[in-house]
Design a protein around this motif. Structure first.
Motif, PDB file in Angstrom:
ATOM      1  N   UNK A  42      87.067  42.769  80.453  1.00 45.66           N
ATOM      2  CA  UNK A  42      87.880  41.918  80.078  1.00 45.66           C
ATOM      3  C   UNK A  42      87.758  40.882  78.356  1.00 45.66           C
ATOM      4  N   UNK A  43      86.336  40.428  78.746  1.00 46.23           N
ATOM      5  CA  UNK A  43      86.078  39.850  77.957  1.00 46.23           C
ATOM      6  C   UNK A  43      85.952  40.897  76.676  1.00 46.23           C
ATOM      7  N   UNK A  44      85.326  42.321  76.144  1.00 43.97           N
ATOM      8  CA  UNK A  44      84.854  43.774  76.122  1.00 43.97           C
ATOM      9  C   UNK A  44      86.723  43.894  75.400  1.00 43.97           C
ATOM     10  N   UNK A  45      87.410  43.680  76.264  1.00 45.50           N
ATOM     11  CA  UNK A  45      89.067  44.547  76.356  1.00 45.50           C
ATOM     12  C   UNK A  45      89.713  43.460  75.084  1.00 45.50           C
ATOM     13  N   UNK A  46      89.058  42.029  75.434  1.00 51.02           N
ATOM     14  CA  UNK A  46      90.604  41.254  74.723  1.00 51.02           C
ATOM     15  C   UNK A  46      89.621  40.679  73.582  1.00 51.02           C
ATOM     16  N   UNK A  47      88.320  40.436  73.245  1.00 51.84           N
ATOM     17  CA  UNK A  47      87.997  40.833  71.822  1.00 51.84           C
ATOM     18  C   UNK A  47      87.874  42.247  71.554  1.00 51.84           C
ATOM     19  N   UNK A  48      88.658  43.242  71.668  1.00 51.90           N
ATOM     20  CA  UNK A  48      88.064  44.166  71.106  1.00 51.90           C
ATOM     21  C   UNK A  48      89.930  43.858  70.550  1.00 51.90           C
ATOM     22  N   UNK A  49      90.827  44.284  71.204  1.00 48.10           N
ATOM     23  CA  UNK A  49      92.005  43.547  71.392  1.00 48.10           C
ATOM     24  C   UNK A  49      92.663  42.366  69.765  1.00 48.10           C
ATOM     25  N   UNK A  50      92.150  41.425  70.253  1.00 47.23           N
ATOM     26  CA  UNK A  50      91.708  40.107  69.221  1.00 47.23           C
ATOM     27  C   UNK A  50      92.017  40.247  68.484  1.00 47.23           C
ATOM     28  N   UNK A  51      90.247  41.215  68.222  1.00 48.03           N
ATOM     29  CA  UNK A  51      89.910  41.794  67.121  1.00 48.03           C
ATOM     30  C   UNK A  51      91.074  42.207  65.899  1.00 48.03           C
ATOM     31  N   UNK A  52      91.708  43.707  66.390  1.00 52.19           N
ATOM     32  CA  UNK A  52      92.475  44.228  65.975  1.00 52.19           C
ATOM     33  C   UNK A  52      94.015  43.297  65.438  1.00 52.19           C
ATOM     34  N   UNK A  53      93.552  42.849  66.356  1.00 55.48           N
ATOM     35  CA  UNK A  53      94.996  42.182  65.885  1.00 55.48           C
ATOM     36  C   UNK A  53      94.726  40.924  64.518  1.00 55.48           C
ATOM     37  N   UNK A  54      93.396  40.377  65.163  1.00 56.54           N
ATOM     38  CA  UNK A  54      93.369  39.322  63.639  1.00 56.54           C
ATOM     39  C   UNK A  54      93.311  40.108  62.421  1.00 56.54           C
ATOM     40  N   UNK A  55      93.301  41.530  62.400  1.00 57.26           N
ATOM     41  CA  UNK A  55      93.094  42.370  61.505  1.00 57.26           C
ATOM     42  C   UNK A  55      93.925  42.632  60.764  1.00 57.26           C
ATOM     43  N   UNK A  56      95.038  42.899  61.706  1.00 58.81           N
ATOM     44  CA  UNK A  56      96.591  42.818  61.254  1.00 58.81           C
ATOM     45  C   UNK A  56      97.463  41.574  60.801  1.00 58.81           C
ATOM     46  N   UNK A  57      96.657  40.820  60.800  1.00 62.89           N
ATOM     47  CA  UNK A  57      97.343  39.178  60.550  1.00 62.89           C
ATOM     48  C   UNK A  57      96.874  39.267  59.413  1.00 62.89           C
ATOM     49  N   UNK A  58      96.006  39.484  59.122  1.00 63.61           N
ATOM     50  CA  UNK A  58      95.102  39.293  57.772  1.00 63.61           C
ATOM     51  C   UNK A  58      95.050  40.558  56.943  1.00 63.61           C
ATOM     52  N   UNK A  59      95.933  42.017  57.086  1.00 60.52           N
ATOM     53  CA  UNK A  59      96.197  41.861  56.390  1.00 60.52           C
ATOM     54  C   UNK A  59      94.911  43.373  56.459  1.00 60.52           C
ATOM     55  N   UNK A  60      94.053  43.275  57.212  1.00 59.73           N
ATOM     56  CA  UNK A  60      93.069  44.217  57.334  1.00 59.73           C
ATOM     57  C   UNK A  60      92.514  43.913  56.169  1.00 59.73           C
ATOM     58  N   UNK A  61      92.132  42.791  55.798  1.00 55.58           N
ATOM     59  CA  UNK A  61      91.402  42.742  54.577  1.00 55.58           C
ATOM     60  C   UNK A  61      89.933  42.481  54.498  1.00 55.58           C
ATOM     61  N   UNK A  62      89.576  41.809  55.820  1.00 57.29           N
ATOM     62  CA  UNK A  62      88.523  40.960  56.006  1.00 57.29           C
ATOM     63  C   UNK A  62      87.441  41.592  56.722  1.00 57.29           C
ATOM     64  N   UNK A  63      85.898  42.070  56.744  1.00 61.59           N
ATOM     65  CA  UNK A  63      85.689  42.303  57.631  1.00 61.59           C
ATOM     66  C   UNK A  63      84.877  41.383  58.659  1.00 61.59           C
ATOM     67  N   UNK A  64      85.752  41.242  59.559  1.00 66.47           N
ATOM     68  CA  UNK A  64      85.594  40.309  60.891  1.00 66.47           C
ATOM     69  C   UNK A  64      86.194  40.909  62.321  1.00 66.47           C
ATOM     70  N   UNK A  65      84.712  40.722  63.411  1.00 60.14           N
ATOM     71  CA  UNK A  65      84.571  40.929  64.646  1.00 60.14           C
ATOM     72  C   UNK A  65      84.789  39.479  65.463  1.00 60.14           C
ATOM     73  N   UNK A  66      85.715  39.702  66.497  1.00 63.80           N
ATOM     74  CA  UNK A  66      85.997  38.416  67.057  1.00 63.80           C
ATOM     75  C   UNK A  66      85.266  38.452  68.834  1.00 63.80           C
ATOM     76  N   UNK A  67      84.351  37.545  68.726  1.00 63.17           N
ATOM     77  CA  UNK A  67      83.990  37.566  69.889  1.00 63.17           C
ATOM     78  C   UNK A  67      84.453  36.421  70.793  1.00 63.17           C
ATOM     79  N   UNK A  68      83.164  36.155  72.375  1.00 67.38           N
ATOM     80  CA  UNK A  68      83.344  35.267  72.781  1.00 67.38           C
ATOM     81  C   UNK A  68      82.562  34.040  72.525  1.00 67.38           C
ATOM     82  N   UNK A  69      83.071  32.898  72.450  1.00 69.11           N
ATOM     83  CA  UNK A  69      81.991  31.899  71.767  1.00 69.11           C
ATOM     84  C   UNK A  69      81.987  30.543  72.871  1.00 69.11           C
TER      85      UNK A  69
END
Length: 401
Positions: A42-69
């Motif tokens: 679940x963490x891998x899935x939500x981190x992957x999809x969450x990262x894609x959501x981040x890139x969508x909101x930031x217009x694909x400009x920022x080199x970021x991967x989101x993970x569990x805190x």
């Protein structure tokens, strides 16, 4: 490799670079769910999809991967104990909404307003509380087999101390691998979870249940990750030679974190935040093409539906994880101390001594304040009290004795 060089790589080579970034964050990403009782898939899935959501909101400009805190390990454990995992998840969804609210404040009043609310004198001690409040949990897991715990601990310490390059960024991953190999040779690995797992298997999603108690318990914990996010954005901006703080703007990047975290909460995953390990890898490799991090995100999603991956992760002995936790939670506390040092906080000021003392005592002591059916305790209460003390206590230069 610079950004324009990466774009010239073949699809196969670019994929390899993307997978490398996933493995930089892999150990920590799956460690959080393993510690709090969530399916690592679940963490891998939500981190992957969450990262894609981040890139969508930031217009694909920022080199970021989101993970569990790591900041949320203790609150999730305690909230799950008090309100059950579904209730705790409603608190995590609310945390995502807090990120959104802070992003609006930044857009409205600017970053200085947020820095005024959450200065180092508040954030530093709160981070220390997050690490120290988990000390007993780490020791309890380690003592199930001290030999494996010590092997894992020393391996991670060796990497942190002597390793160079990308290897230095993954001490958690290396410590778990070495500890696992020793456990394997020793015959201390239980393969039942791996044997029962299917090759293709959807993650074990959990539906959240609304709980005001869990929401109030979890909300203040968002302070530390928000500050970490702001620091990461400045770091990534420096490495990439672009001002992501201005464009797409901190309000967009923080909103990306918030929506990704709320999304994870709806599916039963841990909060998604900007990952310092990946930020370090970007700084080291100079790979700043956002497409590479998007490939890492897709790879995480693919791994999440391979049942044998989740089954294998569940075979890691508790003592191995415990050994890593002994180092990890202590390092979290040291980050809090470092933030006070880097900000040159004047410890001769009685005001600062009072704020730090009260935050540490309330947070580690497990103080609780209740209003009818609602209550605030631990890290959350310490964070709120710290913010209030910082706003109320006068900040004037003290006379020399």
């Amino acid at each position: 490799m610079e950004n324009n060089q990466i774009t010239k790589l073949s699809p196969a080579k670019m994929t390899l670079v993307g997978v490398q970034f996933l493995f930089v964050a892999f150990g920590a990403t799956v460690l959080v769910p393993l510690l709090v009782g969530i399916d690592p898939a679940v963490a891998l899935f939500t981190a992957g999809v969450g990262t894609l959501i981040f890139h969508l909101i930031t217009k694909g400009m920022v080199p970021v991967f989101l993970g569990s805190s790591f900041a949320f390990i203790a609150p999730i454990l305690k909230a799950t104990e008090l309100y059950g995992l579904p209730g705790a998840l409603s608190g995590l969804i609310a945390v995502g909404l807090v990120y959104g609210i802070v992003s609006l404040l930044i857009k409205w009043r600017g970053i200085k307003f947020v820095e005024r609310l959450f200065p180092p004198i508040v954030v530093g001690p709160v981070i220390m509380v997050i690490g120290l409040s988990l000390a007993s949990a780490g020791v309890d897991m380690a003592k199930t087999n001290w030999v494996l715990a010590v092997v894992s601990l020393l391996s991670a310490i060796a990497v942190v101390t002597f390793a160079k390059g990308v290897l230095k960024l993954i001490p958690v991953f290396v410590g778990i691998v070495v500890g696992y190999i020793v456990a394997l040779v020793w015959g201390k690995v239980d393969y039942s979870a791996l044997a029962s797992a299917s090759w293709f298997q959807l993650p074990e999603f959990t539906k959240p249940e609304f709980s005001w108690h869990a929401i109030l318990f979890m909300l203040p914990v968002a302070i530390a990750p928000i500050i970490e996010h702001i620091g990461d954005m400045y770091t990534i901006s420096n490495v990439a030679g672009k001002n992501f703080v201005e464009k797409p703007g901190l309000n967009r990047t923080l909103l990306g974190d918030g929506i990704a975290t709320a999304f994870a909460g709806f599916l039963g995953g841990p909060p998604n935040t900007t990952y310092s390990e990946v930020t370090g890898a970007i700084s080291l490799t100079k790979v700043t093409n956002p497409r590479v991090l998007q490939i890492a995100a897709v790879t995480g999603i693919v791994f999440s539906v391979i049942g044998k991956v989740s089954g294998f992760l569940k075979t890691i002995p508790q003592s191995v994880l415990g050994g890593i936790m002994v180092l990890l939670f202590g390092m979290i506390a040291s980050v809090g101390i470092k933030s006070l040092i880097d900000s040159k906080t004047d410890m001769n000021k009685t005001r600062n001594q009072v704020i730090i003392s009260v935050i540490l005592t309330i947070g580690i002591g497990g103080a609780v304040m209740s209003w009818g059916r609602f209550s605030l305790s631990g890290i959350g209460l310490a964070s709120v009290v710290g913010v209030l003390l910082n706003l109320v206590l006068p900040n004037k230069k003290e006379e020399a004795s």
